[in-house]
Motif scaffolding. Structure first.
Motif: not given
Length: 112
Positions: A99-107
């Motif tokens: 999900s988008l939130m997971d990718r943002l949290n990864g960054y």
């Protein structure tokens, strides 16, 4: 231009660093003309340097125009490749399971 000095007139010494003109009421016509010629030579030198500066300013003005025309030509020549890459990246990001939130949290998490 060489100055013509006659025996009855003495040359006028002009202080080039001074902005105040010499008193001209007690000078002869030739001396007044010498003062005028000196001022004209000074103005000519200033105009010469202003012309050179205007040329370089004009050349620097053309640089952004050249960059804009070159980038427009590049996009026109390679626009289909650019759009294909953009489409591929957007399809890849939409079809990913993450999900988008997971990718943002990864960054946002600091790397160790």
């Amino acid at each position: 231009m060489p100055k013509k000095i006659t025996p009855d007139t003495e040359p006028v010494v002009i202080d080039h660093n001074s902005n105040t003109p010499p008193m001209t009421h007690d000078l002869s016509v030739e001396q007044k003309l010498d003062i005028i010629v000196t001022y004209l030579h000074r103005m000519d030198r200033r105009d010469h340097w202003r012309t050179i500066g205007g040329f370089f300013r004009g050349v620097l003005t053309l640089v952004p125009i050249f960059i804009f025309v070159a980038s427009a030509w590049y996009f026109y020549a390679h626009g289909t490749e650019f759009m294909q890459q953009l489409t591929d990246m957007s399809v890849k990001s939409m079809t990913s399971q993450e999900s988008l939130m997971d990718r943002l949290n990864g960054y946002m998490q600091p790397k160790k």
